[in-house]
Design an enzyme around this catalytic site. Structure first.
Site, PDB file in Angstrom:
ATOM      1  CG  PHE A  63      -1.885   1.242   1.112  1.00  0.00           C
ATOM      2  CD1 PHE A  63      -3.035   1.183   0.346  1.00  0.00           C
ATOM      3  CD2 PHE A  63      -1.583   2.430   1.756  1.00  0.00           C
ATOM      4  CE1 PHE A  63      -3.876   2.282   0.222  1.00  0.00           C
ATOM      5  CE2 PHE A  63      -2.411   3.538   1.645  1.00  0.00           C
ATOM      6  CZ  PHE A  63      -3.560   3.459   0.871  1.00  0.00           C
ATOM      7  CG  ASP A  97       5.937   3.889   1.632  1.00  0.00           C
ATOM      8  OD1 ASP A  97       5.892   4.621   2.635  1.00  0.00           O
ATOM      9  OD2 ASP A  97       4.959   3.720   0.880  1.00  0.00           O
ATOM     10  CE  LYS A 152      -0.259   6.937   6.462  1.00  0.00           C
ATOM     11  NZ  LYS A 152      -1.492   7.641   6.045  1.00  0.00           N
TER      12      LYS A 152
END
Length: 404
Positions: free
Chosen positions: A144, A229, A258
């Site tokens: 994801f 990531d 984030k």
């Protein structure tokens, strides 16, 4: 209108006027502080999701709020058409935190992944010498990395892909954790291997021990960029600044987001060497809001907080306790699997106890907010500022809904 009617009315209005791209739990949050949120009915909930790691430092963290307020009184946006006085400090400090040389700031995680893809391709053509239009990037199944059209082109999730084609070419998908498949997929035209050190949306999947170091060795051997990531796994979540550190691995490129914005503003970045990020020339990539003064001010405070090591230590110590308690539930058969690292866990619910969604709803009724994924899994990722007492209370509610 009483409080419950207000909840129902607000949810009905949202359903009527917003696209149904999410299926949120039926709670309407009004205020939040630390690890706790309060809804429009005055009910308090323990946040055990932390905005998918965007709220690592909790809701309304005073240091971050004060940093934002101070900057808002000065200047919030210039665009990159001009310099501003927070930009250089942000880039220098983030590069230093990562042990890298250069930063390319964006806003959202998906934008940062797109930037990493463009960077790797341009590096492949300008530095490695891959023939034009031939660059390949190897990724892992069940990944994801976001929901843009390019990113979903290398997703294996039917919900993310269906009805959004045609898809962007140039990606090779191999099973996560399978080094043999990865080695076979790397060719002379491969410019990067893009991986989550721990797969979040897939259910907090930790790769086999030794996998990440082997990936690092392979990419060095074949002159391929290793792109990590760390949007969900980085910035303290796993008990280290970066999840890669658990196996002594330093990638060629970090993709961050984030928690970098402290739960205040969207901030993301690609961080790498001068050789890699130096391939860009003015006008070839950009973002109006990327690296804006407000974002830089908040992110600088995040970086300062991480340099103390306090949050990484809390995640490590409380994470050990979390995984011990979840392990007891596994041993008793109430859950079938527990995965994760630090204050991050994917818990597979025993089928007879209910689905992930059903368990999430039952926990909501008892004042705990989590989120399910892939049917059977509940993700647990509280803010790193949570107290041990609150964490234990949340785990007690989980035991109660499971009948443990």
């Amino acid at each position: 209108m009483d409080a419950k009617e207000t909840t129902e009315a607000l949810i009905a209005s949202a359903d009527a006027h917003s696209a149904h791209n999410y299926h949120p739990l039926p709670v309407v949050v009004a205020t939040a502080d630390g690890a706790w949120m309060t809804d429009v009915e005055g009910r308090r909930f323990l946040d055990m999701l932390a905005g998918y790691s965007a709220l690592n430092f909790g809701h309304g963290n005073r240091r971050l709020i004060e940093a934002a307020k101070a900057q808002m009184d000065r200047v919030t946006l210039t665009s990159r058409a001009f310099h501003h006085d927070r930009f250089a400090d942000f880039c220098r400090e983030l590069a230093s935190l990562c042990g890298m040389e250069m930063v390319l700031p964006m806003n959202t995680g998906a934008e940062a992944v797109e930037t990493a893809v463009k960077t790797a391709r341009k590096w492949g053509y300008r530095v490695k010498g891959v023939p034009a239009e031939m660059a390949k990037i190897v990724v892992a199944g069940n990944n994801f990395h976001g929901r843009t059209t390019t990113v979903i082109s290398f997703s294996t999730d039917p919900e993310a892909r269906a009805d959004f084609g045609p898809y962007t070419p140039g990606f090779e998908i191999v099973p996560y954790g399978d080094l043999t498949a990865l080695r076979a997929a790397v060719t002379e035209n491969t410019v990067a291997v893009l991986l989550e050190p721990i797969q979040g949306e897939a259910g907090v999947l930790v790769p086999p021990a030794g996998y990440l170091p082997a990936v690092r060795e392979l990419t060095l051997e074949r002159d391929v960029l290793f792109v990590a990531d760390e949007i969900q796994s980085g910035l303290g979540r796993t008990g280290r600044t970066f999840a890669c550190e658990h196996e002594g691995v330093v990638p060629d490129m970090y993709v961050l987001g984030k928690a970098l914005g402290g739960g205040v503003v969207p901030v993301s970045a690609v961080v790498s060497s001068a050789e890699v990020l130096g391939v860009f020339r003015p006008g070839e990539h950009g973002s109006t809001f990327g690296g804006n003064p407000l974002a830089c001010a908040v992110a600088l405070e995040v970086i300062a907080m991480l340099r103390s090591g306090e949050y990484q230590l809390r995640a490590a110590e409380l994470g050990e306790h979390l995984h011990h308690e979840l392990g007891v539930l596994k041993d008793s058969g109430h859950v079938t699997a527990v995965r994760g690292r630090g204050l991050w866990a994917g818990v597979d619910i025993a089928p007879e106890r209910g689905t992930g969604r059903e368990i999430s709803e039952k926990l909501m009724d008892r004042g705990v907010l989590v989120k399910d994924t892939h049917g059977v899994t509940v993700r647990i990722a509280p803010p790193l500022v949570i107290s041990k007492e609150d964490l234990d209370w949340g785990l007690a509610q989980l035991r109660a809904v499971l009948g443990a």
